[in-house]
Motif scaffolding. Sequence first.
Motif, short mmCIF file in Angstrom:
data_model
loop_
_atom_site.label_atom_id
_atom_site.label_comp_id
_atom_site.label_asym_id
_atom_site.label_seq_id
_atom_site.Cartn_x
_atom_site.Cartn_y
_atom_site.Cartn_z
N ILE A 9 0.83 -1.20 0.00
CA ILE A 9 0.00 0.00 0.00
C ILE A 9 0.87 1.25 0.00
CG2 ILE A 9 -1.95 1.08 1.14
CD1 ILE A 9 -2.54 -1.69 0.29
N VAL A 10 1.99 1.20 0.76
CA VAL A 10 2.88 2.36 0.81
C VAL A 10 3.43 2.67 -0.58
CG1 VAL A 10 5.00 3.23 1.79
CG2 VAL A 10 3.47 1.93 3.20
N LEU A 11 3.87 1.62 -1.27
CA LEU A 11 4.42 1.82 -2.62
C LEU A 11 3.35 2.34 -3.57
CD1 LEU A 11 6.79 1.55 -4.46
CD2 LEU A 11 6.26 -0.82 -4.76
N LEU A 12 2.14 1.79 -3.46
CA LEU A 12 1.06 2.21 -4.35
C LEU A 12 0.67 3.66 -4.10
CD1 LEU A 12 -0.73 0.94 -6.52
CD2 LEU A 12 -2.46 0.69 -4.80
N ILE A 13 0.60 4.05 -2.82
CA ILE A 13 0.29 5.45 -2.50
C ILE A 13 1.37 6.37 -3.06
CG2 ILE A 13 0.04 7.12 -0.62
CD1 ILE A 13 -1.22 5.00 1.04
N GLY A 14 2.64 5.94 -2.96
CA GLY A 14 3.72 6.78 -3.48
C GLY A 14 3.59 7.01 -4.97
N ILE A 15 3.32 5.93 -5.73
CA ILE A 15 3.26 6.09 -7.18
C ILE A 15 2.05 6.92 -7.58
CG2 ILE A 15 3.09 4.85 -9.33
CD1 ILE A 15 4.61 2.59 -8.04
N LEU A 16 0.88 6.64 -6.94
CA LEU A 16 -0.31 7.40 -7.30
C LEU A 16 -0.19 8.85 -6.89
CD1 LEU A 16 -3.11 4.85 -6.57
CD2 LEU A 16 -2.06 5.43 -8.71
N LEU A 17 0.53 9.09 -5.79
CA LEU A 17 0.76 10.46 -5.34
C LEU A 17 1.61 11.22 -6.35
CD1 LEU A 17 0.68 12.52 -3.03
CD2 LEU A 17 2.78 11.50 -2.24
N PHE A 18 2.61 10.54 -6.90
CA PHE A 18 3.42 11.17 -7.95
C PHE A 18 2.55 11.55 -9.14
CE2 PHE A 18 5.71 10.43 -11.94
CZ PHE A 18 6.60 11.48 -11.86
N ILE A 19 1.68 10.62 -9.56
CA ILE A 19 0.83 10.92 -10.72
C ILE A 19 -0.11 12.08 -10.42
CG2 ILE A 19 -0.96 9.96 -12.20
CD1 ILE A 19 0.43 7.35 -12.02
N GLY A 20 -0.66 12.09 -9.19
CA GLY A 20 -1.57 13.17 -8.84
C GLY A 20 -0.89 14.52 -8.80
N THR A 21 0.32 14.56 -8.24
CA THR A 21 1.05 15.81 -8.18
C THR A 21 1.41 16.31 -9.58
OG1 THR A 21 1.93 15.06 -6.09
CG2 THR A 21 2.97 16.96 -7.07
N VAL A 22 1.81 15.36 -10.43
CA VAL A 22 2.13 15.73 -11.81
C VAL A 22 0.90 16.27 -12.52
CG1 VAL A 22 2.65 14.69 -14.03
CG2 VAL A 22 4.13 14.30 -12.12
N ALA A 23 -0.26 15.64 -12.25
CA ALA A 23 -1.50 16.10 -12.90
C ALA A 23 -1.85 17.51 -12.44
CB ALA A 23 -2.63 15.13 -12.59
N ILE A 24 -1.71 17.77 -11.13
CA ILE A 24 -2.01 19.13 -10.64
C ILE A 24 -1.04 20.14 -11.25
CG2 ILE A 24 -2.07 20.57 -8.58
CD1 ILE A 24 -2.98 18.20 -7.02
N ALA A 25 0.23 19.76 -11.35
CA ALA A 25 1.22 20.68 -11.91
C ALA A 25 0.91 20.98 -13.37
CB ALA A 25 2.63 20.09 -11.77
N ILE A 26 0.56 19.95 -14.14
CA ILE A 26 0.25 20.18 -15.56
C ILE A 26 -1.02 21.03 -15.68
CG2 ILE A 26 -0.45 19.03 -17.68
CD1 ILE A 26 1.40 16.81 -17.02
N TYR A 27 -1.98 20.77 -14.81
CA TYR A 27 -3.23 21.56 -14.86
C TYR A 27 -2.96 23.02 -14.55
CZ TYR A 27 -7.77 23.33 -13.60
OH TYR A 27 -8.88 24.08 -13.53
N LEU A 28 -2.09 23.29 -13.56
CA LEU A 28 -1.81 24.67 -13.21
C LEU A 28 -1.02 25.37 -14.31
CD1 LEU A 28 -0.89 24.48 -9.44
CD2 LEU A 28 -2.97 25.28 -10.49
N GLU A 29 -0.22 24.59 -15.05
CA GLU A 29 0.64 25.22 -16.04
C GLU A 29 -0.05 25.37 -17.39
OE1 GLU A 29 5.29 24.90 -17.37
OE2 GLU A 29 4.30 23.26 -16.34
N LYS A 30 -0.74 24.32 -17.85
CA LYS A 30 -1.28 24.34 -19.20
C LYS A 30 -2.79 24.46 -19.27
CE LYS A 30 0.52 20.67 -21.09
NZ LYS A 30 0.88 19.70 -22.13
N GLY A 31 -3.50 23.90 -18.29
CA GLY A 31 -4.96 23.98 -18.33
C GLY A 31 -5.61 22.71 -18.77
#
Lengths: 103, 157
Positions: A73-95
């Motif tokens: 679960i720890v590993l899965l949370i880490g990977i999904l957290l990375f994807i979520g943070t990347v998604a927020i960053a792309i949303y803030l930058e490009k829309g």
Amino acid sequence: MSALQDDFASIVQMVSIICLIVLSVSIILLIIRVLKGPTNADRAVALDAIGVNIMAFAALLAIILVTPNFNDIVLLIGILLFIGTVAIAIYLEKGDLIDTDDN
Amino acid sequence: MENSPNNLIFKTTTVLISFLLLGFSVYLFFSGHNSPGGGFIGGLGTAAALVLMYMAYGFKTVSKVLPINYRILTMTGVLIAILTSAGSFVFGQPFLSHTFTYVHVPLIGKMELATATLFDLGVYLTVVGIALTIILSIAQDRSTSEENTSGQDTYSR
């Protein structure tokens, strides 16, 4: 030897519970930051930090409950957290998250 | 896009992390119903890896690399689930009943083979197809409604 091991186990349990309490306080402060953060970047960083705290939460629960089942679960949370943070960053930058342009 | 951001680090990291996540999702799929894992969470992991690839490389590139129609994938998954559930009728058992056996594989040791894994394969394909259909539909709808009104067919793959 056995008494020493029992003492060590109880100390580990106590320290884990104290760490859970501290992590809870940290998550509450981060939720306040998410709710009233001045900019969206603050909210993104706070959500990332909440995810890291949740990973620590799962690891400490694995220690307290003496089970190896939380390690995945720890590993899965880490990977999904990375994807979520990347998604927020792309949303803030490009829309838009996924490029559907022709080029 | 003229002012596309410089995401070289993101693209390079995606190559590593998406394949790590694909491998981990396969591990979750096979870890099955005795430990955390199974078809649903494995499918979600695979969908997350594919979404990461879509975010890094764009829709056109990944569609060229993976020419998968995710609606057909969903239908295939549901069909596999139904057929493996109805397969228990052949042995005179009720619907959805499953069995397992232990086989001895060299170099690995004793393995448990369950017929629930076949049903889980259907769940896996269904979850991947549904998640990617939803996410790609939302992404294309947003892009066409705001800026891309040049008559592009949104439903073409």
